[in-house]
Design a protein around this motif. Structure first.
Motif, PDB file in Angstrom:
ATOM      1  N   LEU A 140       0.774  -1.139  -0.020  1.00 57.37           N
ATOM      2  CA  LEU A 140      -0.044  -0.147  -0.053  1.00 57.37           C
ATOM      3  C   LEU A 140       0.838   1.388  -0.080  1.00 57.37           C
ATOM      4  CD1 LEU A 140      -2.916  -0.929   2.698  1.00 57.37           C
ATOM      5  CD2 LEU A 140      -2.892  -0.798  -0.021  1.00 57.37           C
ATOM      6  N   ARG A 141       1.982   1.290   0.636  1.00 58.28           N
ATOM      7  CA  ARG A 141       2.950   2.168   0.687  1.00 58.28           C
ATOM      8  C   ARG A 141       3.509   2.632  -0.522  1.00 58.28           C
ATOM      9  NH1 ARG A 141       4.681   0.803   6.315  1.00 58.28           N
ATOM     10  NH2 ARG A 141       3.722   1.714   7.704  1.00 58.28           N
ATOM     11  N   SER A 142       3.830   1.507  -1.191  1.00 55.96           N
ATOM     12  CA  SER A 142       4.388   1.778  -2.598  1.00 55.96           C
ATOM     13  C   SER A 142       3.587   2.264  -3.453  1.00 55.96           C
ATOM     14  CB  SER A 142       4.892   0.315  -2.868  1.00 55.96           C
ATOM     15  OG  SER A 142       5.522   0.142  -4.250  1.00 55.96           O
ATOM     16  N   CYS A 143       2.072   1.694  -3.491  1.00 52.80           N
ATOM     17  CA  CYS A 143       1.107   2.069  -4.334  1.00 52.80           C
ATOM     18  C   CYS A 143       0.832   3.833  -4.091  1.00 52.80           C
ATOM     19  CB  CYS A 143       0.085   1.492  -4.141  1.00 52.80           C
ATOM     20  SG  CYS A 143      -1.327   2.054  -4.832  1.00 52.80           S
ATOM     21  N   LEU A 144       0.801   4.343  -2.760  1.00 58.62           N
ATOM     22  CA  LEU A 144       0.347   5.432  -2.718  1.00 58.62           C
ATOM     23  C   LEU A 144       1.603   6.856  -2.548  1.00 58.62           C
ATOM     24  CD1 LEU A 144      -2.013   4.748   0.247  1.00 58.62           C
ATOM     25  CD2 LEU A 144      -2.579   5.429  -2.133  1.00 58.62           C
ATOM     26  N   GLU A 145       2.836   6.091  -2.518  1.00 61.60           N
ATOM     27  CA  GLU A 145       4.149   6.882  -2.676  1.00 61.60           C
ATOM     28  C   GLU A 145       4.401   7.063  -4.179  1.00 61.60           C
ATOM     29  OE1 GLU A 145       6.736   5.486  -0.038  1.00 61.60           O
ATOM     30  OE2 GLU A 145       5.484   6.212   1.996  1.00 61.60           O
ATOM     31  N   SER A 146       3.650   6.494  -4.952  1.00 60.94           N
ATOM     32  CA  SER A 146       4.287   6.392  -6.350  1.00 60.94           C
ATOM     33  C   SER A 146       3.272   7.572  -7.020  1.00 60.94           C
ATOM     34  CB  SER A 146       4.109   5.309  -7.119  1.00 60.94           C
ATOM     35  OG  SER A 146       2.858   4.629  -7.147  1.00 60.94           O
ATOM     36  N   GLN A 147       3.313   7.557  -8.345  1.00 62.22           N
ATOM     37  CA  GLN A 147       2.437   8.611  -9.246  1.00 62.22           C
ATOM     38  C   GLN A 147       0.897   8.431  -8.693  1.00 62.22           C
ATOM     39  OE1 GLN A 147       3.390   8.604 -13.266  1.00 62.22           O
ATOM     40  NE2 GLN A 147       5.184   9.755 -12.979  1.00 62.22           N
ATOM     41  N   PRO A 148       0.099   9.640  -8.640  1.00 64.97           N
ATOM     42  CA  PRO A 148      -1.281   9.342  -8.331  1.00 64.97           C
ATOM     43  C   PRO A 148      -1.922   8.520  -9.275  1.00 64.97           C
ATOM     44  CG  PRO A 148      -0.557  11.678  -8.296  1.00 64.97           C
ATOM     45  CD  PRO A 148       0.482  11.013  -8.901  1.00 64.97           C
ATOM     46  N   ALA A 149      -2.756   7.601  -8.771  1.00 64.10           N
ATOM     47  CA  ALA A 149      -3.474   6.649  -9.449  1.00 64.10           C
ATOM     48  C   ALA A 149      -4.997   6.326  -8.776  1.00 64.10           C
ATOM     49  CB  ALA A 149      -2.785   5.241  -9.629  1.00 64.10           C
ATOM     50  N   PHE A 150      -5.711   5.781  -9.653  1.00 62.42           N
ATOM     51  CA  PHE A 150      -7.236   5.459  -9.254  1.00 62.42           C
ATOM     52  C   PHE A 150      -6.993   3.809  -8.621  1.00 62.42           C
ATOM     53  CE2 PHE A 150     -11.928   5.080 -10.463  1.00 62.42           C
ATOM     54  CZ  PHE A 150     -12.151   4.837  -9.201  1.00 62.42           C
ATOM     55  N   THR A 151      -6.923   3.642  -7.424  1.00 63.07           N
ATOM     56  CA  THR A 151      -6.817   2.298  -6.908  1.00 63.07           C
ATOM     57  C   THR A 151      -8.136   1.607  -6.463  1.00 63.07           C
ATOM     58  OG1 THR A 151      -4.592   2.885  -6.617  1.00 63.07           O
ATOM     59  CG2 THR A 151      -5.333   0.882  -5.322  1.00 63.07           C
ATOM     60  N   VAL A 152      -8.453   0.509  -6.460  1.00 61.04           N
ATOM     61  CA  VAL A 152      -9.577  -0.235  -5.952  1.00 61.04           C
ATOM     62  C   VAL A 152      -8.913  -1.313  -5.192  1.00 61.04           C
ATOM     63  CG1 VAL A 152     -11.898  -1.528  -6.453  1.00 61.04           C
ATOM     64  CG2 VAL A 152     -11.214   0.488  -7.903  1.00 61.04           C
ATOM     65  N   LEU A 153      -9.499  -1.442  -3.852  1.00 63.53           N
ATOM     66  CA  LEU A 153      -8.807  -2.187  -2.904  1.00 63.53           C
ATOM     67  C   LEU A 153     -10.201  -3.229  -2.602  1.00 63.53           C
ATOM     68  CD1 LEU A 153      -6.331  -2.878  -1.306  1.00 63.53           C
ATOM     69  CD2 LEU A 153      -7.505  -1.533   0.475  1.00 63.53           C
ATOM     70  N   PHE A 154     -10.253  -4.567  -3.334  1.00 60.50           N
ATOM     71  CA  PHE A 154     -11.079  -5.629  -2.901  1.00 60.50           C
ATOM     72  C   PHE A 154     -10.732  -6.171  -1.636  1.00 60.50           C
ATOM     73  CE2 PHE A 154     -11.677  -4.712  -7.271  1.00 60.50           C
ATOM     74  CZ  PHE A 154     -13.015  -4.865  -7.458  1.00 60.50           C
ATOM     75  N   GLY A 155     -11.537  -6.958  -1.049  1.00 60.12           N
ATOM     76  CA  GLY A 155     -11.431  -7.961  -0.048  1.00 60.12           C
ATOM     77  C   GLY A 155     -12.812  -8.055   0.952  1.00 60.12           C
ATOM     78  N   GLY A 156     -12.766  -9.374   1.357  1.00 61.74           N
ATOM     79  CA  GLY A 156     -13.756  -9.555   2.174  1.00 61.74           C
ATOM     80  C   GLY A 156     -14.328  -8.701   3.256  1.00 61.74           C
ATOM     81  N   SER A 157     -15.458  -8.964   3.836  1.00 62.80           N
ATOM     82  CA  SER A 157     -15.761  -8.192   5.149  1.00 62.80           C
ATOM     83  C   SER A 157     -14.688  -8.505   6.259  1.00 62.80           C
ATOM     84  CB  SER A 157     -17.051  -8.510   5.304  1.00 62.80           C
ATOM     85  OG  SER A 157     -17.428  -7.929   6.775  1.00 62.80           O
ATOM     86  N   SER A 158     -14.317  -7.714   6.783  1.00 63.86           N
ATOM     87  CA  SER A 158     -13.229  -7.834   8.230  1.00 63.86           C
ATOM     88  C   SER A 158     -11.952  -8.364   7.832  1.00 63.86           C
ATOM     89  CB  SER A 158     -14.036  -8.820   9.313  1.00 63.86           C
ATOM     90  OG  SER A 158     -15.371  -8.125   9.716  1.00 63.86           O
TER      91      SER A 158
END
Length: 549
Positions: free
Chosen positions: A85-103
């Motif tokens: 997540l840090r690598s994603c958010l510290e790179s160039q701005p992008a539209f990110t969708v984070l999938f994952g089950g509840s909890s």
């Protein structure tokens, strides 16, 4: 005759001059003193109420607005997910969708990464408690959040050692802040007028207003990135300021998103990365019925990220069908996808012994009285897998029952077991789900799960030859193969019933350390039980049925 006319005229003139316009009101006051006193008392109360409202409005304006998106207490650090997540958010701005089950920990991980005021400028919306239920509320919520963001930017540079930095941001962004405020007040007046005339204000704020709001936000972000406090500074002053914060500038230049606007290397202040985060984003369709409105929001997200590189946009969702929604709106191919799932067995063991037990069971007055009753970790892993919240809830139940709670008596297992038994035994039981289930006109029973199909799918999952690995606690089957065998609609109904989860890409915890290794195998979208608890319930039901036969 002339004398008479003069006398007559003089009499009329005298009467007009003697007429007193307020005489009737004076008479009315004298004749009805009680009514006049009551009216004066009502006027006094109205003035006091207005003064109190104005005072309350002023006090609300003076209250400092803070972003409530903060790290969760007792957070367990998941190194792989945090690094990704840090690598994603510290790179160039992008539209990110984070999938994952509840909890599975999506929001907790993002809280840990994003709640750094010295690095990110966050605008967050949690659609569990959205604060709006229509396009009007959505416009007002976004407008106030955007205004508060740029106020925070100005305040963040208020104590900067170089006054030019503070003055530059304030002079540049103040007009944009007033623009948000004035546009919102204008629409509020129009809403009040519509309510007073027609009693309905639904048509006051339209999709065009929402598009204009995001254009304002785009313009304000562009102004933020283009602020140059030292544009007209003397070379000596500029060099002195640069040396003052040389270390901070060097740290900023390590991040492409920050150095994107700092290519000349002349900045001597930390420029933070704006992030627009929407949690449980699949609920947008529940609150906003207009497809055009949702399309504007997603198109604006692409403009802010892919086109202009002005800010990150992050959507987190537990709905796997959100992918279809993005695809239908022609957005999915521009989006960066990440999946968060359960922890590995080693991570879960560390959490259980180093974080959970010391903060719960071992804090009891006499922990030894029930600690010896605690089941071995392997037994707990066999039931709960890597879903950390299940362990926390079970330990709470274990303490409440004085150490007499079996893992198969936990509330999570019982809920999964009951849900499966209901869908396997009642073909008329309707699906209760918040997912945006795709519509299929050829299906008769759109809201029910076929018990026979569900039973076959469970058998296929349990008998799947693929072994459960260290990083995955449940079996899985190929999504496309399952759709071909039982039909896409039937599979989607099982997913909507929250029996199975559809994972589009490999979860971060299951990725190999080295993606270039020879052992790397491309993974197709897969169906797996919603959790290890659901998988355990499937095993229990299947073994009981086998014993009966």
């Amino acid at each position: 005759m002339l004398t008479r006319r003069l006398q007559r005229f003089r009499g009329v003139y005298i009467q007009k001059r003697c007429f007193f316009p307020g005489f009737s009101q004076i008479v009315s006051v004298i004749s009805n003193p009680v009514d006049i006193i009551r009216q004066l008392d009502e006027s006094r109360k109205l003035l006091e109420s207005t003064r109190e409202e104005l005072q309350a409005s002023y006090e609300r304006l003076t209250i400092p607005q803070t972003e409530t998106f903060s790290p969760l207490p007792g957070f367990f650090p998941r190194k792989v997910e945090l690094a990704s997540l840090r690598s994603c958010l510290e790179s160039q701005p992008a539209f990110t969708v984070l999938f994952g089950g509840s909890s599975t920990g999506k929001t907790a991980l993002l809280r840990q990464v994003l709640s750094k005021p010295d690095q990110f400028l966050l605008v967050s919306f949690d659609l569990r408690l959205p604060g709006f239920s229509n396009i009007q509320g959505m416009y007002m919520s976004f407008s106030m959040k955007f205004e508060e963001l740029f106020n925070r930017i100005i305040n963040s540079y208020a104590d900067h050692p170089n006054s030019k930095v503070k003055d530059a941001f304030q002079s540049t962004l103040k007009g944009h802040i007033n623009g948000f405020k004035l546009a919102r007040r204008d629409l509020e007046k129009r809403i009040d007028q519509a309510l007073s005339v027609t009693g309905n204000s639904d048509s006051v704020i339209t999709e065009n207003n929402l598009a204009q709001l995001f254009e304002q936000y785009q313009s304000a972000l562009l102004a933020y990135w283009n602020v140059d406090p030292f544009k007209d500074a003397e070379p000596q002053d500029h060099e002195k300021s640069t040396n003052l914060e040389h270390k901070e500038r060097k740290e900023d230049e390590k991040t492409p998103a920050k150095s994107l606007r700092n290519a000349n290397g002349t900045e001597s202040f930390r420029r933070k990365i704006p992030v627009l985060f929407i949690d449980e984003a699949h609920r947008l369709g529940t609150f906003i019925s207009s497809p055009d409105c949702i399309n504007i929001l997603l198109t604006a997200s692409l403009t802010l990220t892919k086109q202009d590189r002005l800010c990150h946009v992050v959507h987190a969702t537990s709905d796997p069908f959100y992918m279809y929604w993005l695809r239908n709106l022609n957005v999915s191919h521009h989006v960066k996808l990440l999946t968060i799932d359960d922890c590995t067995k080693d991570e879960t063991r560390d959490y259980f012994y180093e974080y959970l037990l010391p903060s719960t069971l071992e804090k009891l007055p006499s922990p030894g009285l029930i600690k010896h009753k605690l089941f071995p970790f392997d037994v707990l892993w066999d039931t709960f897998g890597g879903r950390l919240v299940f362990y926390a809830d079970y330990i709470s139940e274990f303490i409440d029952t004085n150490g007499n709670a079996h893992p198969l008596q936990s509330s999570h297992f019982l809920q999964a077991y009951i849900l499966l038994k209901i869908y396997l035994g009642d073909s008329k039981f309707k699906i209760q789900s918040e997912y945006q289930l795709p519509q299929y006109s050829e299906i008769d029973n759109k809201d029910t799960v076929s018990p026979s199909v569900l039973r076959e799918v469970i058998e296929e999952i349990l008998n799947n030859p693929q072994n459960i690995t260290q990083n995955r606690s449940v079996n899985e089957i190929n999504y496309f193969a399952a759709c071909e065998r039982w039909s896409t609609a039937e599979i989607h109904k099982i997913v909507a019933a929250k029996i199975l989860n559809l994972t589009w890409i490999t979860p971060l915890s299951e990725r190999p350390p080295n993606h270039n290794s020879k052992n790397f195998v491309f993974r197709m979208p897969a169906l797996r039980p919603m959790s290890r608890v659901m998988f355990k319930a499937m095993q229990n039901i299947y073994s009981n049925d086998a014993a009966k036969t």
